[in-house]
Motif scaffolding. Structure first.
Motif, PDB file in Angstrom:
ATOM      1  N   ARG A 137       4.199   4.029  -2.067  1.00 40.66           N
ATOM      2  CA  ARG A 137       3.076   3.289  -1.497  1.00 40.66           C
ATOM      3  C   ARG A 137       2.358   4.199  -0.505  1.00 40.66           C
ATOM      4  NH1 ARG A 137       1.378  -1.806  -1.651  1.00 40.66           N
ATOM      5  NH2 ARG A 137       0.380  -2.700   0.168  1.00 40.66           N
ATOM      6  N   ALA A 171      -1.401   4.697   1.533  1.00 42.38           N
ATOM      7  CA  ALA A 171      -2.677   4.106   1.959  1.00 42.38           C
ATOM      8  C   ALA A 171      -2.832   2.674   1.461  1.00 42.38           C
ATOM      9  CB  ALA A 171      -3.848   4.965   1.498  1.00 42.38           C
ATOM     10  N   VAL A 195      -1.672   1.387  -1.297  1.00 41.90           N
ATOM     11  CA  VAL A 195      -1.781   1.298  -2.754  1.00 41.90           C
ATOM     12  C   VAL A 195      -0.469   1.747  -3.379  1.00 41.90           C
ATOM     13  CG1 VAL A 195      -3.009   2.171  -4.781  1.00 41.90           C
ATOM     14  CG2 VAL A 195      -4.247   1.755  -2.676  1.00 41.90           C
ATOM     15  N   ILE A 228       1.150   3.607  -6.025  1.00 39.26           N
ATOM     16  CA  ILE A 228       0.737   4.588  -7.028  1.00 39.26           C
ATOM     17  C   ILE A 228       1.811   4.661  -8.108  1.00 39.26           C
ATOM     18  CG2 ILE A 228      -0.695   5.896  -5.424  1.00 39.26           C
ATOM     19  CD1 ILE A 228       1.487   7.955  -5.235  1.00 39.26           C
ATOM     20  N   ILE A 243      -6.028   5.814  -5.517  1.00 39.75           N
ATOM     21  CA  ILE A 243      -6.456   5.428  -4.173  1.00 39.75           C
ATOM     22  C   ILE A 243      -7.975   5.540  -4.110  1.00 39.75           C
ATOM     23  CG2 ILE A 243      -6.300   5.993  -1.723  1.00 39.75           C
ATOM     24  CD1 ILE A 243      -3.538   7.249  -2.368  1.00 39.75           C
ATOM     25  N   ARG A 271       1.238  11.069   2.781  1.00 40.91           N
ATOM     26  CA  ARG A 271       0.699   9.909   3.504  1.00 40.91           C
ATOM     27  C   ARG A 271       0.028  10.341   4.810  1.00 40.91           C
ATOM     28  NH1 ARG A 271       5.289   6.478   3.959  1.00 40.91           N
ATOM     29  NH2 ARG A 271       4.985   5.994   1.766  1.00 40.91           N
ATOM     30  N   VAL A 295     -10.167   6.513   3.347  1.00 37.46           N
ATOM     31  CA  VAL A 295      -9.853   5.911   2.053  1.00 37.46           C
ATOM     32  C   VAL A 295      -9.753   4.394   2.177  1.00 37.46           C
ATOM     33  CG1 VAL A 295      -8.647   7.922   1.112  1.00 37.46           C
ATOM     34  CG2 VAL A 295      -7.385   6.259   2.446  1.00 37.46           C
ATOM     35  N   GLU A 296      -9.736   3.745   1.011  1.00 31.54           N
ATOM     36  CA  GLU A 296      -9.525   2.298   0.872  1.00 31.54           C
ATOM     37  C   GLU A 296     -10.410   1.461   1.782  1.00 31.54           C
ATOM     38  OE1 GLU A 296      -7.959   0.411  -1.391  1.00 31.54           O
ATOM     39  OE2 GLU A 296      -7.568   2.244  -2.463  1.00 31.54           O
TER      40      GLU A 296
END
Length: 122
Positions: free
Chosen positions: A3, A5, A7, A9, A22, A57, A66-67
């Motif tokens: 995991r 951000a 998300v 993966i 992401i 991370r 991001v995100e």
């Protein structure tokens, strides 16, 4: 499943490909991140150690937007254009194509389902 951000993966794909899940990270940024953290390009996510996942991370948190933050910033930019009343802002407000595409035909994705007009037969 790693995991990063916020998300999850996929674990069975290569690191460069799975980082692209992401929002805000494409192929170029994924390659940069892997080079920075010294992860070979052929490596799979399942083969990563916890320390490497932590390094990835931290690199993303430190260097990239991001995100949620990125989505929020893009929404703020669009809202600014709409408040200014510039051409691009008006196109956003009317939900029409913004970048000069034709709308006489096509543009159905942006305009929505075609509405029939009464008495338009010829």
């Amino acid at each position: 499943m790693a995991r990063i951000a916020g998300v999850n993966i996929p674990t069975n794909k290569r690191v460069i490909v799975s980082l692209q899940y992401i929002h805000g990270i494409g192929s170029t940024k994924a390659k940069e991140i892997c080079e920075r953290v010294n992860i070979p390009s052929g490596r799979r996510v399942a083969e990563l150690t916890d320390a490497e996942v932590l390094q990835i991370r931290e690199a993303i948190d430190r260097d990239y937007m991001v995100e949620g933050d990125l989505r929020r910033e893009v929404a703020i930019h669009i809202k600014r254009l709409m408040d200014l009343g510039c051409y691009r802002g008006l196109r956003h407000r009317r939900q029409l194509p913004v970048r000069g595409q034709r709308t006489h035909t096509n543009a159905r994705t942006r305009k929505g389902k075609a509405k029939p007009i009464a008495g338009k037969k010829k």
